[in-house]
Design a protein around this motif. Structure first.
Motif, PDB file in Angstrom:
ATOM      1  N   PHE A 134       0.841  -1.200   0.000  1.00  0.00           N
ATOM      2  CA  PHE A 134       0.000   0.000   0.000  1.00  0.00           C
ATOM      3  C   PHE A 134       0.881   1.256   0.000  1.00  0.00           C
ATOM      4  N   LEU A 135       1.912   1.261   0.851  1.00  0.00           N
ATOM      5  CA  LEU A 135       2.776   2.446   0.920  1.00  0.00           C
ATOM      6  C   LEU A 135       3.619   2.584  -0.343  1.00  0.00           C
TER       7      LEU A 135
ATOM      8  N   ARG B 297       1.064  10.269   0.196  1.00  0.00           N
ATOM      9  CA  ARG B 297       0.086  10.894   1.109  1.00  0.00           C
ATOM     10  C   ARG B 297       0.541  10.828   2.558  1.00  0.00           C
ATOM     11  N   PHE B 298       1.462   9.894   2.826  1.00  0.00           N
ATOM     12  CA  PHE B 298       1.930   9.667   4.203  1.00  0.00           C
ATOM     13  C   PHE B 298       3.380  10.113   4.380  1.00  0.00           C
ATOM     14  N   ASP B 299       3.887  10.800   3.352  1.00  0.00           N
ATOM     15  CA  ASP B 299       5.279  11.260   3.356  1.00  0.00           C
ATOM     16  C   ASP B 299       6.246  10.087   3.585  1.00  0.00           C
ATOM     17  N   THR B 300       5.870   8.932   3.039  1.00  0.00           N
ATOM     18  CA  THR B 300       6.675   7.721   3.208  1.00  0.00           C
ATOM     19  C   THR B 300       6.903   7.093   1.838  1.00  0.00           C
ATOM     20  N   GLN B 301       8.149   6.770   1.542  1.00  0.00           N
ATOM     21  CA  GLN B 301       8.483   6.111   0.288  1.00  0.00           C
ATOM     22  C   GLN B 301       9.132   4.765   0.574  1.00  0.00           C
TER      23      GLN B 301
ATOM     24  N   ARG C  13      18.949  -3.618  -0.692  1.00  0.00           N
ATOM     25  CA  ARG C  13      18.029  -3.712   0.433  1.00  0.00           C
ATOM     26  C   ARG C  13      16.909  -2.697   0.263  1.00  0.00           C
ATOM     27  N   ARG C  14      15.745  -3.014   0.862  1.00  0.00           N
ATOM     28  CA  ARG C  14      14.621  -2.085   0.782  1.00  0.00           C
ATOM     29  C   ARG C  14      14.417  -1.399   2.132  1.00  0.00           C
ATOM     30  N   PHE C  15      13.993  -0.150   2.054  1.00  0.00           N
ATOM     31  CA  PHE C  15      13.771   0.653   3.264  1.00  0.00           C
ATOM     32  C   PHE C  15      12.464   1.447   3.119  1.00  0.00           C
ATOM     33  N   PHE C  16      11.842   1.752   4.262  1.00  0.00           N
ATOM     34  CA  PHE C  16      10.882   2.852   4.300  1.00  0.00           C
ATOM     35  C   PHE C  16      11.701   4.125   4.470  1.00  0.00           C
ATOM     36  N   GLU C  17      11.343   5.150   3.713  1.00  0.00           N
ATOM     37  CA  GLU C  17      11.999   6.445   3.907  1.00  0.00           C
ATOM     38  C   GLU C  17      10.919   7.443   4.315  1.00  0.00           C
ATOM     39  N   ILE C  18      11.052   7.955   5.542  1.00  0.00           N
ATOM     40  CA  ILE C  18      10.031   8.814   6.130  1.00  0.00           C
ATOM     41  C   ILE C  18      10.489  10.262   6.047  1.00  0.00           C
TER      42      ILE C  18
ATOM     43  N   ARG D  23      14.046  11.486   4.892  1.00  0.00           N
ATOM     44  CA  ARG D  23      15.351  11.374   5.552  1.00  0.00           C
ATOM     45  C   ARG D  23      15.500  10.223   6.538  1.00  0.00           C
ATOM     46  N   ALA D  24      14.443   9.783   7.185  1.00  0.00           N
ATOM     47  CA  ALA D  24      14.599   8.705   8.164  1.00  0.00           C
ATOM     48  C   ALA D  24      14.336   7.359   7.491  1.00  0.00           C
ATOM     49  N   ARG D  25      15.267   6.430   7.607  1.00  0.00           N
ATOM     50  CA  ARG D  25      15.106   5.136   6.956  1.00  0.00           C
ATOM     51  C   ARG D  25      14.874   4.028   7.976  1.00  0.00           C
ATOM     52  N   ARG D  26      13.946   3.122   7.621  1.00  0.00           N
ATOM     53  CA  ARG D  26      13.682   1.931   8.433  1.00  0.00           C
ATOM     54  C   ARG D  26      13.778   0.720   7.499  1.00  0.00           C
ATOM     55  N   PRO D  27      14.600  -0.285   7.819  1.00  0.00           N
ATOM     56  CA  PRO D  27      14.783  -1.415   6.899  1.00  0.00           C
ATOM     57  C   PRO D  27      13.528  -2.292   6.796  1.00  0.00           C
ATOM     58  N   ILE D  28      13.321  -2.836   5.598  1.00  0.00           N
ATOM     59  CA  ILE D  28      12.236  -3.804   5.390  1.00  0.00           C
ATOM     60  C   ILE D  28      12.896  -5.180   5.270  1.00  0.00           C
ATOM     61  N   VAL D  29      12.896  -5.920   6.363  1.00  0.00           N
ATOM     62  CA  VAL D  29      13.520  -7.250   6.371  1.00  0.00           C
ATOM     63  C   VAL D  29      12.412  -8.298   6.480  1.00  0.00           C
TER      64      VAL D  29
END
Ligand SMILES: [Zn+2]
Length: 341
Positions: A28-29, A35-39, A46-51, A54-60
């Motif tokens: 969905f994201l 719309r959620f300022d999230t890519q 590797r894949r990440f959420f980018e908020i 600038r802020a990255r969270r890994p998708i593991v």
């Protein structure tokens, strides 16, 4: 003391603090994240959420695939996880209707993970706390879907947790018997919390202490005596500052306007997980708040059990066997209403 690895595995710890991102939410994201300022971004395979760019969270894999979580759980004697969304998905700054729709979508995804292996995973719901009535409605729906608790942020833009507009949510949580887990996070903290990861390592602990203090001073716990609250990360700075909070209640008239009782009088409303990264800090928590108030929590899989040692440390600080068992399992089972798993 007498509890070793084999006994720990037999006890089967309940982890009350673990995170997921349902794969439907990743997809969905990927489609509608703007719309959620999230890519969703890729970097070095590797894949990440980018908020907020600038802020990255890994998708593991373990974050969205329940099967991929089990080996680490089994290796550390965790029989059951209560899983909540990764905190940034609570989006407390979003417009309420959009946030409520997204929360329902997240809950439907978490329900799917819990249904995949219901003897290993229980759902912790998310709600849009921007609107107390919408949040109460989603909590009621989540209860009907089998969720056992709800998670909320420690802070909301422009509103404090003791705001009367949130009373419908607190009322619903108390009436439905749903423990409220308060999870601090700040994806993009400002100076000085933007440096040295201080937003995470210190800011989270301060925000938890502020949230718990507002529930006490602000009269939320006085108005909702059946409310049960779980504080993440060992309660952050709250246990260490309880003496000062009580002193404030006795000293400043303002602290007594909404609650006749001092903060430590409300300790039996709170549960504290054991993500402390230090055995002596964990032991001090048990001594300060009482073993009956402490449960296992891990931040798994963002932090693997090998690193958090939240299960092992319980039997390494000189507690008797019954207390070890209570912290590993019985306290959480009673809190969540689990009779057997
Ligand atoms: Zn967490």
């Amino acid at each position: 003391m007498g509890v070793g690895n084999a006994e720990r595995a037999a006890i089967g710890a309940i982890d009350l603090h673990a995170h997921v991102v349902p794969s439907e939410i990743v997809e969905f994201l990927a489609r509608e994240g703007a719309r959620f300022d999230t890519q969703i971004v890729e970097s070095e395979g590797r894949r990440f959420f980018e908020i907020a760019g600038r802020a990255r969270r890994p998708i593991v894999a373990p974050i969205h695939d329940p099967e991929a979580r089990l080996p680490d759980m089994d290796a550390h004697g965790v029989s059951l996880q209560a899983v909540s969304a990764v905190p940034f998905l609570m989006y407390p700054e979003l417009e309420p209707t959009t946030a409520a729709e997204f929360a329902a979508r997240v809950n439907d995804g978490i329900r799917g993970i819990a249904a995949h292996a219901s003897h290993r995973f229980l759902g912790v719901a998310t709600v849009a706390l921007q609107d107390g009535r919408l949040a109460a409605g989603e909590l009621d729906r989540a209860r009907g879907l089998g969720f056992v608790a709800v998670e909320i942020p420690a802070r909301l833009p422009g509103r404090e947790l003791d705001d009367r507009a949130l009373d419908p949510f607190w009322e619903a949580a108390a009436a439905l018997g749903m423990p409220v887990c308060i999870h601090p996070f700040d994806a993009c903290p400002a100076e000085p919390f933007s440096r040295f990861a201080l937003g995470n390592v210190l800011g989270n602990g301060f925000d938890t202490a502020i949230a718990a203090s507002l529930l006490a001073f602000g009269g939320v716990l006085e108005r909702h005596p059946r409310l049960r609250v779980v504080l993440r990360h060992g309660g952050g700075a709250f246990p260490a500052l309880l003496g000062r909070l009580d002193w404030g209640h006795g000293t400043f008239a303002e602290c007594r306007t909404a609650s006749a009782r001092k903060p430590s009088d409300f300790l039996d409303h709170f549960w504290f997980d054991d993500v402390t990264f230090d055995a002596s800090t964990f032991r001090a928590l048990v001594d300060r708040v009482g073993a009956a108030r402490v449960v296992v929590g891990s931040d798994h899989p963002l932090i693997p059990y090998q690193r958090s040692r939240v299960v092992e440390q319980v039997s390494e600080v000189g507690l008797d066997d019954a207390t070890v068992r209570a912290i590993l399992r019985d306290n959480a089972a009673a809190l969540l209403g689990i009779t057997s798993t």
